[in-house]
Design a protein around this motif. Sequence first.
Motif, mmCIF file in Angstrom:
data_model
loop_
_atom_site.group_PDB
_atom_site.id
_atom_site.type_symbol
_atom_site.label_atom_id
_atom_site.label_comp_id
_atom_site.label_asym_id
_atom_site.label_seq_id
_atom_site.Cartn_x
_atom_site.Cartn_y
_atom_site.Cartn_z
ATOM 1 N N ASP A 35 -15.361 -63.737 24.391
ATOM 2 C CA ASP A 35 -15.239 -64.608 24.684
ATOM 3 C C ASP A 35 -14.133 -65.581 25.348
ATOM 4 O O ASP A 35 -14.786 -66.807 24.051
ATOM 5 C CB ASP A 35 -16.843 -65.192 25.668
ATOM 6 C CG ASP A 35 -17.646 -64.187 26.443
ATOM 7 O OD1 ASP A 35 -17.041 -63.417 27.106
ATOM 8 O OD2 ASP A 35 -18.280 -63.537 25.133
ATOM 9 N N ASP A 117 -12.219 -69.124 19.572
ATOM 10 C CA ASP A 117 -11.814 -69.762 19.883
ATOM 11 C C ASP A 117 -12.777 -71.342 19.861
ATOM 12 O O ASP A 117 -12.151 -72.175 20.350
ATOM 13 C CB ASP A 117 -11.429 -70.315 21.684
ATOM 14 C CG ASP A 117 -12.758 -69.595 21.889
ATOM 15 O OD1 ASP A 117 -13.737 -68.324 21.554
ATOM 16 O OD2 ASP A 117 -14.139 -70.430 22.804
ATOM 17 N N ASP A 122 -16.315 -69.275 15.332
ATOM 18 C CA ASP A 122 -15.881 -68.219 14.225
ATOM 19 C C ASP A 122 -14.753 -68.792 13.430
ATOM 20 O O ASP A 122 -14.346 -67.684 12.497
ATOM 21 C CB ASP A 122 -14.502 -67.847 15.479
ATOM 22 C CG ASP A 122 -15.298 -67.651 16.679
ATOM 23 O OD1 ASP A 122 -15.761 -66.898 16.851
ATOM 24 O OD2 ASP A 122 -14.501 -68.308 17.929
#
Length: 167
Positions: A35, A117, A122
């Motif tokens: 996403d 992002d 992440d």
Amino acid sequence: MLTLLVPCLAVNTLYDINLDMLKQRGICGIVFDLDNTIIPWNSPDLCPDIHFWLNQLSGQGFKICLVSNNGKRRVRQIAAQCGAPFVARALKPSRTGFRQAVQTMGLTPAEVAVVGDQLFTDILGGNRLGLFTIWVKPLASQEFIGTKITRQLEKLAIRLLKSTGRL
Ligand SMILES: [Mg+2]
């Protein structure tokens, strides 16, 4: 802790990732967040340009795997569109999902980059496992409510990292 939030590389878009540079570093596997990295949050389909870009990675010798904190149904649907294996409900920044992805690709952490992002999921998780971390600007401003909260923390961390010259 703060150092673990610093990405190895920061880019504006996926297309700015220098694939030759990755190869020179011995990287042959790329883990992608879902996403707002390869698809806008809540969108059901990959946009054609990104779909094409992801598809040509295998021709360049890269294995790919999706690692998302989102649910299995959504992640499986997107993974099917790009013919990639996936790890859903990964609980990033836990290392478990990333480790699973590295194993699925049959590689070692040193051979894998992660593209995402968010610094707190992440990048933090990827750095913890020793992956080459690539921070990309989010695709859309619309986000999951939990993400909106971590974004505020992320803003603070970015300001702090910039003020100390680490970003
Ligand atoms: Mg994301």
